[in-house]
Design a protein around this motif. Structure first.
Motif, PDB file in Angstrom:
ATOM      1  N   GLU A  32       9.637 -21.974 -25.285  1.00 40.55           N
ATOM      2  CA  GLU A  32      10.356 -21.782 -26.534  1.00 40.55           C
ATOM      3  C   GLU A  32      10.151 -22.916 -27.534  1.00 40.55           C
ATOM      4  O   GLU A  32      10.282 -22.696 -28.740  1.00 40.55           O
ATOM      5  CB  GLU A  32      11.864 -21.644 -26.236  1.00 40.55           C
ATOM      6  CG  GLU A  32      12.216 -20.476 -25.336  1.00 40.55           C
ATOM      7  CD  GLU A  32      11.819 -19.140 -25.907  1.00 40.55           C
ATOM      8  OE1 GLU A  32      12.093 -18.904 -27.102  1.00 40.55           O
ATOM      9  OE2 GLU A  32      11.214 -18.323 -25.179  1.00 40.55           O
ATOM     10  N   TRP A  33       9.842 -24.132 -27.071  1.00 38.71           N
ATOM     11  CA  TRP A  33       9.837 -25.282 -27.976  1.00 38.71           C
ATOM     12  C   TRP A  33       8.492 -25.983 -28.093  1.00 38.71           C
ATOM     13  O   TRP A  33       8.330 -26.831 -28.978  1.00 38.71           O
ATOM     14  CB  TRP A  33      10.876 -26.312 -27.528  1.00 38.71           C
ATOM     15  CG  TRP A  33      12.291 -25.882 -27.720  1.00 38.71           C
ATOM     16  CD1 TRP A  33      12.728 -24.690 -28.227  1.00 38.71           C
ATOM     17  CD2 TRP A  33      13.455 -26.648 -27.422  1.00 38.71           C
ATOM     18  NE1 TRP A  33      14.097 -24.659 -28.238  1.00 38.71           N
ATOM     19  CE2 TRP A  33      14.581 -25.844 -27.761  1.00 38.71           C
ATOM     20  CE3 TRP A  33      13.679 -27.907 -26.899  1.00 38.71           C
ATOM     21  CZ2 TRP A  33      15.895 -26.274 -27.583  1.00 38.71           C
ATOM     22  CZ3 TRP A  33      14.989 -28.352 -26.727  1.00 38.71           C
ATOM     23  CH2 TRP A  33      16.080 -27.536 -27.068  1.00 38.71           C
ATOM     24  N   LEU A 260      17.528 -16.001 -22.358  1.00 39.90           N
ATOM     25  CA  LEU A 260      16.389 -15.191 -22.781  1.00 39.90           C
ATOM     26  C   LEU A 260      16.594 -13.699 -22.539  1.00 39.90           C
ATOM     27  O   LEU A 260      15.697 -12.896 -22.804  1.00 39.90           O
ATOM     28  CB  LEU A 260      15.111 -15.661 -22.069  1.00 39.90           C
ATOM     29  CG  LEU A 260      14.703 -17.124 -22.302  1.00 39.90           C
ATOM     30  CD1 LEU A 260      13.431 -17.441 -21.534  1.00 39.90           C
ATOM     31  CD2 LEU A 260      14.525 -17.406 -23.790  1.00 39.90           C
TER      32      LEU A 260
END
Length: 301
Positions: A32-33, A260
């Motif tokens: 995600e990052w 998620l």
């Protein structure tokens, strides 16, 4: 074990368990990052800055007679393990890699038996086997592919971390935990540089979420996590510490479900309970065994 030592062991176990919980968030942070497709760069940024920070903070040099040992531990716990881990992750389904990783407590038991003549109890070995079975139920599906190179990397990585966990206890030689951790992260991070240069594409222009992800991996995923991990190794049985590593994939599943929107089947929930119960049972069996009491007495005078 008296009450005071029992409470001390519980505290040491709880603090050590923080490490695999933090490591279990790595998948979420990475997907995600971080910019995709740069696993070795991520591992390098995760380990080397944290190691340099600890080395600069402690200003504790490695004793001349222990450079070889610290170098070997750095490769086993950081350099080789991180590289093999990412090779396995890219070539195998996560479930297959998790099941292979679950063999680590059994390998540590085997090393303790062969090196220290510390024969594992039947109950402890059986519970460790149950943990492997739980991981298989949790992750492995009939359609999984068994890439030979990926499987070899997963097995080699598991052997590395099991050996590193076992030898870290024997070879620390009273170095301060922060220095012991810092030098391993530094040397292991340096070993990752060729992998990052040769196998990963250059980094793109980084966004704020990328900086946040790398900062989290360095400060929490490496600096804090490895300090607590090596602290646990110095105070607990290597088998007890190794079994706590099974909490990492369980944490990844829980975060995937909570953040998620990933689903959990009844079979997966049952398997998670089996793995968690096996970890708790191993901690209890080791704490009440004669070897476990000797470990506490040796490390908590």
């Amino acid at each position: 074990m008296n009450t005071k030592k029992h409470i001390s062991t519980l505290l040491d176990t709880a603090l050590t368990a923080v490490t695999p919980v933090i490591w279990g968030t790595t998948y979420l942070v990475t997907t995600e990052w971080l910019p995709p497709g740069r696993p070795f760069t991520a591992a390098l940024i995760r380990t080397l800055p944290a190691g340099l920070l600890l080395v600069a903070w402690t200003r504790h040099a490695i004793p001349r007679s222990h450079w070889l040992r610290i170098g070997v531990l750095s490769l086993l716990n950081i350099g080789f393990f991180q590289a093999l881990l990412f090779i396995a992750a890219y070539r195998l389904p996560g479930g297959v890699a998790a099941v292979v990783g679950a063999l680590s407590p059994l390998l540590v038991m085997l090393m303790a038996w062969c090196v220290d003549s510390d024969r594992p109890g039947i109950a402890a070995a059986g519970v460790a086997g149950l943990a492997v079975s739980g991981m298989a139920l949790l992750f492995v599906s009939p359609g999984d592919r068994w890439d030979p190179l990926g499987l070899t990397a997963a097995v080699a990585g598991t052997v590395c971390i099991a050996s590193g966990t076992f030898l870290s206890r024997r070879w620390r030689n009273r170095m301060p935990i922060l220095a012991f951790t810092g030098w391993q992260l530094t040397l292991g991070g340096l070993a990752l540089i060729p992998f990052a240069i040769l196998l990963d594409p250059p980094l793109p222009a980084l966004e704020m979420r990328h900086f946040a992800g790398y900062l989290y991996l360095a400060l929490f995923g490496a600096l804090l996590a490895y300090v607590l991990w090596f602290r646990g190794i110095s105070r607990l049985s290597p088998v007890a510490v190794s079994s706590l590593g099974l909490l990492s994939p369980l944490t990844a599943i829980v975060f995937g479900w909570a953040l998620l929107g990933q689903s959990l089947t009844p079979l997966q929930i049952t398997a998670m309970g089996l793995v968690l119960g096996s970890v708790l049972a191993l901690q209890w069996l080791i704490s009440v065994s004669p070897g476990g009491r000797q470990t506490d007495e040796k490390n908590n005078p």
